[in-house]
Every structure is written in structure tokens, then in C-alpha cells.
Design an enzyme around this catalytic site. Structure first.
Site, mmCIF file in Angstrom:
data_model
loop_
_atom_site.group_PDB
_atom_site.id
_atom_site.type_symbol
_atom_site.label_atom_id
_atom_site.label_comp_id
_atom_site.label_asym_id
_atom_site.label_seq_id
_atom_site.Cartn_x
_atom_site.Cartn_y
_atom_site.Cartn_z
ATOM 1 N N GLY A 69 75.078 -5.343 -34.577
ATOM 2 C CA GLY A 69 76.127 -5.967 -33.755
ATOM 3 C C GLY A 69 77.235 -6.379 -34.530
ATOM 4 O O GLY A 69 78.494 -6.263 -34.117
ATOM 5 N N ASN A 149 75.886 -16.364 -26.859
ATOM 6 C CA ASN A 149 74.569 -16.557 -27.376
ATOM 7 C C ASN A 149 74.245 -18.170 -27.507
ATOM 8 O O ASN A 149 72.958 -18.313 -27.581
ATOM 9 C CB ASN A 149 74.649 -15.965 -29.015
ATOM 10 C CG ASN A 149 75.834 -16.234 -29.474
ATOM 11 O OD1 ASN A 149 76.831 -16.102 -29.206
ATOM 12 N ND2 ASN A 149 75.598 -16.876 -30.796
ATOM 13 N N GLN A 177 74.203 -9.830 -26.779
ATOM 14 C CA GLN A 177 73.172 -10.693 -25.751
ATOM 15 C C GLN A 177 72.483 -10.025 -24.515
ATOM 16 O O GLN A 177 71.544 -10.614 -23.882
ATOM 17 C CB GLN A 177 73.511 -12.101 -25.641
ATOM 18 C CG GLN A 177 73.755 -12.970 -26.996
ATOM 19 C CD GLN A 177 72.238 -13.321 -27.372
ATOM 20 O OE1 GLN A 177 71.158 -13.555 -26.749
ATOM 21 N NE2 GLN A 177 72.144 -13.654 -28.750
ATOM 22 N N SER A 197 73.162 -4.345 -30.089
ATOM 23 C CA SER A 197 72.315 -4.476 -31.236
ATOM 24 C C SER A 197 70.725 -4.338 -30.854
ATOM 25 O O SER A 197 70.314 -5.097 -30.091
ATOM 26 C CB SER A 197 72.568 -5.804 -31.937
ATOM 27 O OG SER A 197 71.625 -5.850 -33.432
ATOM 28 N N ALA A 198 69.982 -3.394 -31.694
ATOM 29 C CA ALA A 198 68.553 -3.345 -31.081
ATOM 30 C C ALA A 198 67.767 -4.532 -31.397
ATOM 31 O O ALA A 198 66.759 -4.769 -30.388
ATOM 32 C CB ALA A 198 68.121 -2.109 -32.023
ATOM 33 N N HIS A 199 67.996 -5.178 -32.241
ATOM 34 C CA HIS A 199 66.756 -6.358 -32.566
ATOM 35 C C HIS A 199 66.874 -7.559 -31.401
ATOM 36 O O HIS A 199 66.119 -8.268 -31.608
ATOM 37 C CB HIS A 199 66.941 -6.930 -34.028
ATOM 38 C CG HIS A 199 68.120 -7.609 -34.342
ATOM 39 N ND1 HIS A 199 67.979 -8.996 -34.482
ATOM 40 C CD2 HIS A 199 69.432 -7.553 -34.715
ATOM 41 C CE1 HIS A 199 69.049 -9.718 -34.673
ATOM 42 N NE2 HIS A 199 69.993 -8.590 -34.842
ATOM 43 N N THR A 235 73.991 8.805 -44.131
ATOM 44 C CA THR A 235 72.848 9.516 -43.545
ATOM 45 C C THR A 235 72.164 8.399 -42.369
ATOM 46 O O THR A 235 72.447 7.177 -42.721
ATOM 47 C CB THR A 235 71.816 9.707 -44.664
ATOM 48 O OG1 THR A 235 72.430 10.453 -45.746
ATOM 49 C CG2 THR A 235 70.490 10.107 -44.159
ATOM 50 N N CYS A 323 73.786 -18.591 -36.849
ATOM 51 C CA CYS A 323 74.483 -18.507 -37.947
ATOM 52 C C CYS A 323 75.094 -19.769 -38.402
ATOM 53 O O CYS A 323 75.694 -19.973 -39.410
ATOM 54 C CB CYS A 323 75.834 -17.491 -37.488
ATOM 55 S SG CYS A 323 75.119 -16.106 -36.893
HETATM 56 C C1 LIG Z 1 73.060 -11.507 -32.753
HETATM 57 C C2 LIG Z 1 74.663 -11.513 -32.351
HETATM 58 C C3 LIG Z 1 75.433 -10.505 -33.193
HETATM 59 C C4 LIG Z 1 75.302 -9.974 -34.272
HETATM 60 O O1 LIG Z 1 74.233 -8.880 -34.169
HETATM 61 P P1 LIG Z 1 73.549 -8.328 -35.561
HETATM 62 O O2 LIG Z 1 73.095 -7.164 -35.155
HETATM 63 O O3 LIG Z 1 72.454 -9.424 -35.776
HETATM 64 O O4 LIG Z 1 74.575 -8.293 -36.446
HETATM 65 C C5 LIG Z 1 76.655 -10.321 -32.412
HETATM 66 N N1 LIG Z 1 76.925 -11.145 -31.402
HETATM 67 C C6 LIG Z 1 76.311 -11.820 -30.469
HETATM 68 C C7 LIG Z 1 76.655 -12.317 -29.277
HETATM 69 C C8 LIG Z 1 74.962 -11.894 -30.941
HETATM 70 O O5 LIG Z 1 74.209 -12.549 -30.186
#
Ligand SMILES: *Cc1c(COP(=O)(O)O)cnc(C)c1O
Length: 379
Positions: A69, A149, A177, A197-199, A235, A323
């Protein structure tokens, strides 16, 4: 352990991890190579891209894989304004963005861009009327997150997109989110750039995407080979891309059901807290909100000692956002939403996810009740 911090990250789904292992230990070839096994890897990446594009209902040619993200937000904003600076140097964003957006804006200000930050209501929502007032002929980009978030508030993307499209201004949204949690209509909201973002959706860490409307002027941030059409060289993170697609596939099958279950759990949690802890304040009550996020201001105790107490009882939660945790400083999101410095420092975020149960909530409420009743008695 009771994990109530899903907005910070989620557990990688075991089915995702299993799928990834195969592409690390068996089909590990470089997708740019010539031989057959490498071609299989390349085809699998294409399939992942198509799957994810299908879920977002966009052209697969617009999906670019990134490291997450943060990278997607940085890339989207910097490249959009650099590639289109002939139009102007004015950018509009909100005052409640993630640091990945916020600090990119701060950087651009040092490079001569002018950034207007829209104010928010008590839930952290911007208003389309305010956007209309500040948008100008030299505005190049509007960047507003899909959902916040910390507060879970969903921003009015459709109204924003209507304005940006009419004014010929690029529209970026940080959907980290929401992607895989609630539906998003890229076409209807007239979104040009979208970060995910995948996680945050039970996929691996360190992989994300930027959707780029194929019709816009856009540049690269990294310089190297021809991967991702030369726009994001290096890569490919093959196993993570495949894991990301698997996580999206799982999410697409259960998103609605998860959202229903989590919002019911959330309502139950909030109700129990209101009924059991006098003077508690719920900050996350917007009508359009994410199913899993609860943001609360507790009476008479700062977030840090409270989080430590929760932690010593096996409960994981966050102050403000991950953060700003570590250094407990009042969150800019909460201050923008009108909380006082004092209130912001007494605020905790619980974020629910797939594996949370009624029992998790009951235990957490019971512990909080004990903490606060004890505190009252010690007075
Ligand atoms: C977690 C988050 C990000 C950052 O994503 P990462 O993959 O951890 O770098 C950016 N924006 C929002 C709203 C998030 O919740």
C-alpha cells in the site's frame, strides 16, 4: 491470544500460504526467462492479474503489482502529478489520510506543489461540497481514501468522482482498508488510481497493487527492466502475487458473509462497552463505515497503559493507528475529527476480522469492565 488488530494486518490464510510455497520451492523460475517452467510462472502471474482485475471489474492491463500500500500510494501520487504538471501544481487531499499519502504530500509541498487538505466531520468524512469549493483549473489530482484506517469511515467516493471527472482532474483512492472487505465500483466512482495491499485481506505482506486507468498520463518511479510493462520494473514477487490472487479469490467468495458477521459482532461489542463502562465514547459511528473497526475514547486512562493491560491478558489492539503506536502522540486523524489532544490520547482502536468470535468479545468486555470498575473503586 485474542487478536483485535485486523486493520493493522491479518493472518495469512493457510490456503494462501500453501499455494505460495509451491511457487517458491517448485516453480521458482524467473518469469522473464525463456524455458517452459518459466513460461508457466509467467502464465500464472497473468492469471493472477486477470483474477484480481476481474474482482475489481477493471481491465487487467491497468493492474500493476507493487510492494504494498505504501509504495502504491507514493507511486500513484508522485507520478500522477509529475506526469501532468503542465496542467498545474495543485493537489487536493483529506486531513485524515494514511501517512503513506500524507507524507508524500508533504514531500511534494517541498517540491513546489500546493496541497489543500479538506476538513472532515466528527467521523472523519469529507464533504463533496467542500471539494467543489476548493477544486481549481490548476488542480491535477484529488487523493481521498476509500475508508479511514482509524475510524473506519467510508468516504463519499462516488460524489468525489463525479466532481473530478467533470473537472478533468485525476482521482486517486487509497483503498487499502476496503479492498476485499466491501465492494468498490471503480467505473462508477470514476477512479483513475487505486491502491490496495494483500496483507489487509488475509494475503501475504509486502505485495500490493496500483490500478492505473490505462487512459491517463502516468510515469514510472523505478527504472530497470521490462517487468510490469517497464512501469514497475524488478523481478516479480511471484509467490506473493499468486498468494494475493488467492486471497482475493477467497475474499470474493466470503466478503458479504464476513461483513455481515463482523458488523453484528462489532455492534454487540459497542453495545456491551456502552452499557458497562461509564463515560466511554465511541468515535466510529458514521452511517457508512467498515464492518470491523471500532474506535473508542476511554475515560481517565491513557491508551498506552490500557493497551499494556490488554496485552498482558493476551488481547492485541492498537492506539490510533499502528504507525503512530510506539510513540503515543495524538493521532492527526482523531484531532481532525475534532477530538481534543487529551481525548485522542485516551483512544483505542479494535479491529475485528474473520477469526473473531462472540467469546473473544465477551472476554474483552469482561476484562475492560474489571479494569474500569477497579479504577472507580480506587478513587
Ligand atoms: C495499511 C495501510 C497502508 C499501508 O499499506 P502497506 O501495505 O502496509 O504498506 C496504506 N493505507 C492504509 C489506509 C492502510 O490501512
Amino acid at each position: 491470544m485474542i487478536y483485535l488488530d485486523h486493520a493493522a494486518t491479518t493472518r495469512t490464510d493457510p490456503a494462501v500460504a500453501e499455494e505460495m510455497t509451491k511457487w517458491q520451492t517448485e516453480l521458482y523460475m524467473n518469469p522473464s526467462a525463456f524455458y517452459q517452467p518459466a513460461v508457466r510462472v509467467r502464465m500464472k502471474i497473468d492469471e493472477a492479474r486477470r483474477k484480481i482485475a476481474g474482482f475489481l471489474n477493471v481491465n487487467p492491463a491497468g493492474i500493476y503489482f507493487t510492494s504494498g500500500g505504501t509504495e502504491s500510494d507514493n507511486w500513484a501520487i508522485r507520478s500522477a502529478v509529475e506526469a501532468n504538471s503542465a496542467k498545474g501544481r495543485h493537489i487536493i487531499t483529506s486531513s485524515v489520510e494514511h501517512p503513506a499519502v500524507r507524507n508524500t504530500m508533504r514531500y511534494l509541498e517541498t517540491k513546489g506543489f500546493e496541497v489543500t487538505k479538506l476538513p472532515v466531520d466528527k467521523y472523519g468524512s469529507i464533504s463533496a461540497e467542500d471539494l467543489k469549493k476548493v477544486i481549481r483549473d490548476d488542480t491535477v489530482l484529488v487523493s481521498i481514501m476509500h475508508a479511514n484506517n482509524e475510524l473506519g469511515t467510508i468516504e463519499p467516493l462516488e460524489e468525489i468522482g463525479e466532481i473530478t471527472a467533470e473537472r478533468g482532474v485525476l482521482f486517486h483512492t487509497d483503498a487499502v482498508q476496503t479492498f476485499g472487505h466491501i465492494p468498490i465500483n471503480v467505473e462508477k466512482c470514476r477512479i483513475d488510481l487505486l491502491s490496495a495491499s494483500a496483507h489487509k485481506l488475509y494475503g501475504p505482506k509486502g505485495i500490493g497493487l496500483l490500478y492505473i486507468n490505462p487512459g491517463i498520463k502516468f510515469g514510472s518511479m523505478l527504472f530497470g527492466g521490462r517487468q510490469e510493462k517497464g512501469l514497475r520494473p524488478g523481478t516479480e514477487n511471484v509467490s506473493s502475487i499468486i498468494g494475493f490472487a488467492k486471497a482475493v479469490e477467497i475474499a470474493s467468495n466470503r466478503m458479504e458473509e464476513d461483513a455481515k458477521r463482523e458488523s453484528a459482532l462489532r455492534d454487540k461489542f459497542e453495545e456491551a462497552l456502552i452499557n458497562n463502562i461509564p463515560k466511554i465514547k465511541i468515535n466510529s459511528g458514521a452511517s457508512a463505515r467498515l464492518p470491523g473497526i471500532i474506535n473508542l475514547t476511554f475515560p481517565g486512562i491513557e491508551a498506552e497503559p490500557l493497551l499494556i493491560l490488554l496485552d498482558s491478558n493476551g488481547i492485541c489492539a492498537s492506539a490510533g493507528s499502528a504507525c503512530s503506536a510506539g510513540a503515543i502522540e495524538a493521532s492527526h486523524v482523531l484531532l481532525s475529527a475534532g477530538l481534543t489532544n487529551e481525548e485522542a490520547k485516551r483512544t483505542i482502536r479494535f479491529s475485528l476480522g474473520r477469526e473473531n468470535t462472540d467469546e473473544n468479545i465477551e472476554k474483552t468486555v469482561k476484562l475492560l469492565k474489571e479494569i474500569f470498575i477497579e479504577k472507580e473503586e480506587h478513587r
